[in-house]
Scaffold this motif. Structure first.
Motif, PDB file in Angstrom:
ATOM      1  N   GLU A 114       0.874  -1.178   0.000  1.00  0.00           N
ATOM      2  CA  GLU A 114       0.000   0.000   0.000  1.00  0.00           C
ATOM      3  C   GLU A 114       0.914   1.231   0.000  1.00  0.00           C
ATOM      4  N   THR A 154      -1.000  -0.755  -4.357  1.00  0.00           N
ATOM      5  CA  THR A 154      -1.895   0.396  -4.460  1.00  0.00           C
ATOM      6  C   THR A 154      -1.151   1.566  -5.064  1.00  0.00           C
ATOM      7  N   THR A 200      -8.707   0.518  -3.188  1.00  0.00           N
ATOM      8  CA  THR A 200      -8.191   0.407  -1.827  1.00  0.00           C
ATOM      9  C   THR A 200      -9.050   1.219  -0.874  1.00  0.00           C
TER      10      THR A 200
END
Length: 364
Positions: A114, A154, A200
């Protein structure tokens, strides 16, 4: 053979009866009306988790990662990605090399990066010191050395080079996710067209919708993309959770925890990505600006909250297990209760509180 009795939640509906297990596999579902009120669901699949039980995935430490996975397994998550946050490339590289061992052992289903290719404007609890534009050199190396361990990344689609990065990820079997983004509606749709398949934590870390500039939330929700939803009643109001889930449908919505190491631990001071986090009343916030910093949620509670928000039980179970398993390409092994699949089983009370967890037929 092991037999578990109750209301068995299958993709086709709820079947009162017995679930028969033989070793690591489910062998049969035997209908029977006299089985009591326990609710039997498949093991949960969490695409987005940073730690729990006082242990974290974010530092690349294998011992900590094992313990974090074990903590969530005891709460019903039998398949999960290890989520890192925005970090220097050296940490991303070492974590990829280290976590390959845990992926090979089946402790983890892979790694979710992420960040760090995220919007500074919408960074939330991501450390701005580590944010940068997408680097194809970095991405290519991580995928190469990961040997299949890198499963999701992400990216904010408005950043320079982001669309090429998204396409490359998709072409190499990595789920490209859109998040922590200040993108316009058109920039968001361009990310989807480039190959992104996941949103996300929809709403969180995104430009809010406006009727003259719908932004990423509407761009993602109205696309074919699968939307992550944090069902802790903090990141999303239950009404917003229900709205998004109904809008996307159970085949395009997944429940996630976004849990950090403070999950299951007392209130106090913690750390995430090099930043101090204060947890009070189960809410985690950055010490310096109050931004929400992950959650203290487990997937058993997420399922309970989703049903309490008004979602049908079968839909909520699909969002917690079946749909994320499909996204990981594991639907032929896990994510549902059906003969031939791995015996990942969660037994809950009629009120959807946790009673028992089995992974591959073995108590967690």
């Amino acid at each position: 053979m092991t037999r578990i009795s109750g209301r068995i939640v299958t993709p086709g509906g709820v079947v009162p009866g017995h679930l028969d297990l033989d070793g690591e596999l489910i062998t049969a579902i035997v209908p029977d009306d006299g089985v009591g009120d326990d609710v039997i669901v498949p093991g949960f699949v969490d695409l987005h988790c940073h730690g729990g039980g006082g242990h974290t995935f974010t530092t690349g430490d294998l011992a900590s990662a094992r313990e974090a996975a074990a903590f969530h397994r005891r709460h019903g998550t039998t398949t999960m990605l290890a989520g890192l946050v925005s970090s220097p490339f050296e940490l991303m590289r070492s974590a990829t090399l280290g976590y390959r061992e845990l992926v090979d052992e089946g402790v983890l289903a892979g790694i979710h990066f992420e960040g760090p290719y995220l919007s500074e404007v919408r960074c939330g609890a991501q450390n701005p010191a580590h944010l940068r534009d997408p680097s194809m050199t970095e991405i290519e190396e991580l995928i190469k050395i990961g040997e299949g361990a890198v499963r999701m990344m992400t990216v904010a689609p408005e950043l320079p080079g982001a669309l090429d990065a998204i396409t490359y990820l998709a072409e190499h079997g990595v789920l490209a996710a859109i998040g922590h983004t200040d993108a316009t509606y058109d920039q968001t749709r361009a990310g989807v067209a480039a190959g992104a398949t996941v949103a996300t934590h929809l709403f969180n870390g995104m430009r809010p919708p406006h009727h003259r500039e719908p932004g990423p939330v509407v761009g993602l929700l109205s696309s074919t993309i699968v939307c992550e939803l944090i069902a802790d009643n903090i990141h999303l109001h239950p009404g917003m959770l229900a709205f998004a889930a109904h809008s996307a449908g159970p085949d395009r919505a997944v429940l996630i925890t976004d849990a950090m190491d403070a999950t299951g631990m007392p209130d106090g001071q913690y750390e995430l990505g090099g930043q101090e986090v204060v947890v009070a009343g189960r809410v985690a916030r950055l010490a310096h600006n109050g931004s929400i910093a992950g959650s203290t949620l487990t997937m058993d509670v997420a399922l309970h909250n989703a049903v309490a928000a008004g979602l049908p039980l079968v839909d909520a179970v699909a969002m917690a297990s079946t749909t994320p398993a499909r996204m990981l390409g594991l639907a032929d092994r896990v994510g549902a209760l059906a003969p031939g699949l791995r015996a990942d089983v969660v037994v809950m009370s009629a009120e959807l509180t946790l009673k028992q967890v089995l992974r591959a037929g073995t108590p967690a």
